[in-house]
Design a protein around this motif. Structure first.
Motif, PDB file in Angstrom:
ATOM      1  N   ALA A  46       0.837  -1.204   0.000  1.00 38.68           N
ATOM      2  CA  ALA A  46       0.000   0.000   0.000  1.00 38.68           C
ATOM      3  C   ALA A  46       0.872   1.255   0.000  1.00 38.68           C
ATOM      4  N   GLN A  47       1.923   1.239   0.765  1.00 40.26           N
ATOM      5  CA  GLN A  47       2.845   2.376   0.801  1.00 40.26           C
ATOM      6  C   GLN A  47       3.486   2.598  -0.570  1.00 40.26           C
ATOM      7  N   GLU A  48       3.917   1.528  -1.224  1.00 43.52           N
ATOM      8  CA  GLU A  48       4.526   1.649  -2.554  1.00 43.52           C
ATOM      9  C   GLU A  48       3.549   2.229  -3.575  1.00 43.52           C
ATOM     10  N   PHE A  49       2.276   1.801  -3.500  1.00 42.98           N
ATOM     11  CA  PHE A  49       1.278   2.352  -4.425  1.00 42.98           C
ATOM     12  C   PHE A  49       1.080   3.837  -4.170  1.00 42.98           C
ATOM     13  N   GLY A  50       1.169   4.254  -2.914  1.00 40.83           N
ATOM     14  CA  GLY A  50       1.039   5.668  -2.592  1.00 40.83           C
ATOM     15  C   GLY A  50       2.234   6.491  -3.029  1.00 40.83           C
ATOM     16  N   GLU A  51       3.415   5.926  -2.885  1.00 39.13           N
ATOM     17  CA  GLU A  51       4.636   6.659  -3.212  1.00 39.13           C
ATOM     18  C   GLU A  51       5.017   6.573  -4.691  1.00 39.13           C
ATOM     19  N   HIS A  52       4.626   5.490  -5.351  1.00 43.33           N
ATOM     20  CA  HIS A  52       5.022   5.269  -6.753  1.00 43.33           C
ATOM     21  C   HIS A  52       3.830   4.810  -7.588  1.00 43.33           C
ATOM     22  N   PRO A  53       2.797   5.640  -7.679  1.00 44.32           N
ATOM     23  CA  PRO A  53       1.597   5.222  -8.410  1.00 44.32           C
ATOM     24  C   PRO A  53       1.831   5.007  -9.905  1.00 44.32           C
TER      25      PRO A  53
END
Length: 72
Positions: A46-53
């Motif tokens: 979830a963090q990766e999707f937020g930081e690197h959409p």
């Protein structure tokens, strides 16, 4: 269960360009789950999707396909 496996592969050291055999995909998934844990995998994805959409969806599509091929 596929979601956990896909999350773990998404977070692993394996790169999409490597074209690894199924046994190495399974090993990378197992290592990541053992190291991070299932719940933490979900949080980090979830963090990766937020930081690197821009790039996360492509990596997740690859992870889902690779997991499906390696585990089924």
């Amino acid at each position: 269960m596929n979601a956990v496996l896909s999350d773990a592969l998404f977070l692993s050291h394996v790169q999409r360009s490597q074209q690894l055999p199924a046994e190495l995909i399974r090993a990378a998934v197992t290592d990541t789950v053992d190291r991070i844990g299932e719940q933490r995998c979900a949080e980090l994805v979830a963090q990766e999707f937020g930081e690197h959409p821009d790039c996360a969806p492509g990596r997740m599509r690859w992870a889902r396909t690779a997991v499906q091929l390696a585990f089924h």
